[in-house]
Design an enzyme around this catalytic site. Structure first.
Site, short mmCIF file in Angstrom:
data_model
loop_
_atom_site.label_atom_id
_atom_site.label_comp_id
_atom_site.label_asym_id
_atom_site.label_seq_id
_atom_site.Cartn_x
_atom_site.Cartn_y
_atom_site.Cartn_z
N ALA A 65 5.25 -0.68 -5.44
CA ALA A 65 5.41 -0.58 -6.88
C ALA A 65 4.72 0.69 -7.36
O ALA A 65 3.84 1.22 -6.67
CB ALA A 65 4.80 -1.81 -7.54
N GLY A 108 5.38 -3.40 -2.56
CA GLY A 108 6.68 -3.82 -3.08
C GLY A 108 7.84 -3.31 -2.22
O GLY A 108 8.92 -3.91 -2.21
N GLU A 111 8.14 -5.83 0.41
CA GLU A 111 8.65 -7.05 -0.22
C GLU A 111 10.14 -6.93 -0.54
O GLU A 111 10.89 -7.90 -0.46
CB GLU A 111 7.84 -7.35 -1.48
CG GLU A 111 6.41 -7.73 -1.11
CD GLU A 111 5.50 -7.81 -2.31
OE1 GLU A 111 5.36 -6.80 -3.02
OE2 GLU A 111 4.92 -8.89 -2.55
N GLU A 131 -1.91 -3.83 -0.83
CA GLU A 131 -2.40 -4.08 -2.20
C GLU A 131 -3.89 -4.37 -2.26
O GLU A 131 -4.55 -4.06 -3.25
CB GLU A 131 -1.66 -5.27 -2.82
CG GLU A 131 -0.22 -4.99 -3.23
CD GLU A 131 0.79 -5.21 -2.12
OE1 GLU A 131 0.41 -5.30 -0.93
OE2 GLU A 131 1.99 -5.28 -2.45
N1 CO8 Z 1 3.00 4.51 -6.77
C1 CO8 Z 1 2.94 5.70 -7.42
N2 CO8 Z 1 2.84 6.89 -6.80
C2 CO8 Z 1 2.79 6.86 -5.45
C3 CO8 Z 1 2.84 5.67 -4.70
C4 CO8 Z 1 2.96 4.44 -5.42
N3 CO8 Z 1 3.03 3.25 -4.81
N4 CO8 Z 1 2.75 5.97 -3.39
C5 CO8 Z 1 2.66 7.31 -3.32
N5 CO8 Z 1 2.70 7.86 -4.55
C6 CO8 Z 1 2.63 9.31 -4.92
C7 CO8 Z 1 1.23 9.85 -4.71
O1 CO8 Z 1 0.40 9.58 -5.84
C8 CO8 Z 1 1.54 11.33 -4.55
O2 CO8 Z 1 1.76 11.90 -5.82
P1 CO8 Z 1 1.10 13.35 -6.18
O3 CO8 Z 1 1.77 14.30 -5.23
O4 CO8 Z 1 1.50 13.55 -7.60
O5 CO8 Z 1 -0.37 13.22 -5.94
C9 CO8 Z 1 2.87 11.35 -3.82
O6 CO8 Z 1 3.45 10.04 -4.03
C10 CO8 Z 1 2.72 11.54 -2.32
O7 CO8 Z 1 1.82 10.54 -1.83
P2 CO8 Z 1 0.59 10.87 -0.85
O8 CO8 Z 1 0.06 12.22 -1.15
O9 CO8 Z 1 -0.37 9.71 -0.93
O10 CO8 Z 1 1.37 10.88 0.55
P3 CO8 Z 1 0.77 10.63 2.00
O11 CO8 Z 1 1.83 11.06 2.93
O12 CO8 Z 1 -0.59 11.24 2.12
O13 CO8 Z 1 0.56 9.04 2.12
C11 CO8 Z 1 1.19 6.73 1.83
C12 CO8 Z 1 1.66 8.17 2.16
C13 CO8 Z 1 0.31 6.21 2.96
C14 CO8 Z 1 2.44 5.89 1.70
C15 CO8 Z 1 0.38 6.75 0.52
O14 CO8 Z 1 1.12 7.42 -0.48
C16 CO8 Z 1 0.04 5.37 -0.03
O15 CO8 Z 1 -0.87 4.72 0.47
N6 CO8 Z 1 0.74 4.95 -1.11
C17 CO8 Z 1 0.43 3.72 -1.81
C18 CO8 Z 1 0.87 2.51 -1.03
C19 CO8 Z 1 0.47 1.27 -1.78
O16 CO8 Z 1 -0.68 0.98 -2.04
N7 CO8 Z 1 1.49 0.47 -2.16
C20 CO8 Z 1 1.28 -0.77 -2.86
C21 CO8 Z 1 1.47 -0.59 -4.33
S1 CO8 Z 1 1.15 -2.09 -5.24
C22 CO8 Z 1 2.56 -3.01 -5.03
O17 CO8 Z 1 3.48 -2.58 -4.40
C23 CO8 Z 1 2.59 -4.38 -5.66
C24 CO8 Z 1 3.98 -4.95 -5.60
C25 CO8 Z 1 4.14 -6.13 -6.53
C26 CO8 Z 1 5.39 -6.05 -7.38
C27 CO8 Z 1 5.20 -5.17 -8.53
C28 CO8 Z 1 5.94 -5.49 -9.77
C29 CO8 Z 1 5.56 -4.57 -10.89
#
Ligand code: CO8
Length: 257
Positions: A65, A108, A111, A131
């Site tokens: 998400a 998400g 999921e 998460e």
């Molecule tokens: N949301 C928003 N932006 C994101 C997300 C995300 N989930 N994931 C990555 N991005 C953005 C980063 O902020 C970054 O943006 P910027 O260049 O502006 O700084 C860009 O994408 C590239 O990301 P990274 O620099 O972090 O890329 P890496 O290659 O270093 O890392 C990863 C890749 C490991 C995938 C890393 O991006 C990461 O850990 N992302 C988050 C993963 C995460 O925590 N996901 C869970 C989110 S919560 C959720 O999904 C709850 C679901 C429930 C349903 C929701 C209903 C509303």
């Protein structure tokens, strides 16, 4: 229909939906999910579409998400916005729905793949529920579907540690149907989709419904419970800290409040 976050094509009887928000690794904001639901509902009504596929990019299926969109939300904001109403509509798609997953399928994103009927994964796929690192828990079915698919201890490990599993581990655990080399992912997914598209549509629909009934017995109440817990966590400091820290690219400092 104008779509900002999806690329949608028709490949014979197969409706092919590609998540397309690469700048943020296909983070699933509400507008993307809304477009996805609308696209699936159109395909559901269209007799020429027999099977639908959801895919992402080669490096990322979807990184979850949209954290930026959620970060400042309160429990009440989440409850009122009820993002899961759209997620529940994905479950009602009546035709076979295949997730074709390469790279990260996190939060998400994992999921969403689990909400599909079948998963074809590339060898590079990584499925996880990170998460916990944000001070929250999965909210779109992860705690429920992983437990049903993997059993308690493996689901517990994924949800509590936030560590992803590999495609091979997911396959061994019965979470994904096939693991294929990344360069064959599209072709193998199409092969599976086309083999289903040849089958009797009404039997497919009812077969899906029957398996869903078996696999998802009691799931409605369980999802509702997970969703309420997810909303509740937006009343904690740790959620604010976890999501702020992600945006600031630093390790969160959780305090249990
Ligand atoms: N949301 C928003 N932006 C994101 C997300 C995300 N989930 N994931 C990555 N991005 C953005 C980063 O902020 C970054 O943006 P910027 O260049 O502006 O700084 C860009 O994408 C590239 O990301 P990274 O620099 O972090 O890329 P890496 O290659 O270093 O890392 C990863 C890749 C490991 C995938 C890393 O991006 C990461 O850990 N992302 C988050 C993963 C995460 O925590 N996901 C869970 C989110 S919560 C959720 O999904 C709850 C679901 C429930 C349903 C929701 C209903 C509303």
């Amino acid at each position: 229909m104008e779509r900002a976050y999806l690329k949608v094509t028709r490949r014979g009887p197969v409706g092919w939906i590609q998540l397309d928000r690469p700048r943020v690794l296909n983070a699933l904001n509400r507008s993307l999910i809304r477009e996805l639901v609308q696209t699936l509902e159109e395909m559901g009504q269209d007799d020429d579409v027999r099977v639908a596929v959801i895919t992402g990019g080669e490096r990322v299926f979807a990184a979850g998400a949209d954290i930026g969109e959620m970060a400042a939300s309160t429990s009440v904001d989440m409850l009122i916005a009820d993002p899961f109403d759209d997620w529940n509509r994905i479950r009602r798609f009546p035709k076979p729905l295949i997730a074709s997953v390469s790279g990260f399928a996190l939060g998400g994103g994992c999921e969403l793949a689990l909400a599909c009927d079948l998963i074809v994964a590339s060898e590079t796929a990584r499925l996880g529920q990170p998460e916990i690192q944000l001070g929250v828990i999965p909210g779109a079915g992860g705690t429920q579907r992983l437990t049903r698919a993997l059993g308690k201890v493996r689901a517990m490990e994924m949800v509590l540690t936030g560590e992803p599993i590999t495609a091979q581990e997911a396959h061994a655990a019965g979470l994904v149907n096939r693991v294929v080399p990344v360069e064959n992912l599209e072709a193998e997914t199409m092969k599976l989709a086309e083999s289903l598209a040849d089958k009797a549509p009404i039997a497919l629909r009812l077969g899906k419904e029957a398996v869903r009934r078996a696999a998802e017995h009691g799931l409605d109440e369980a999802l509702d419970y997970e969703q309420k817990l997810f909303f509740f966590l937006f009343g904690t400091e740790d959620q604010k800290e976890g999501m702020r820290a992600f945006g600031e690219k630093r390790k969160p400092r959780f305090q249990g409040k």
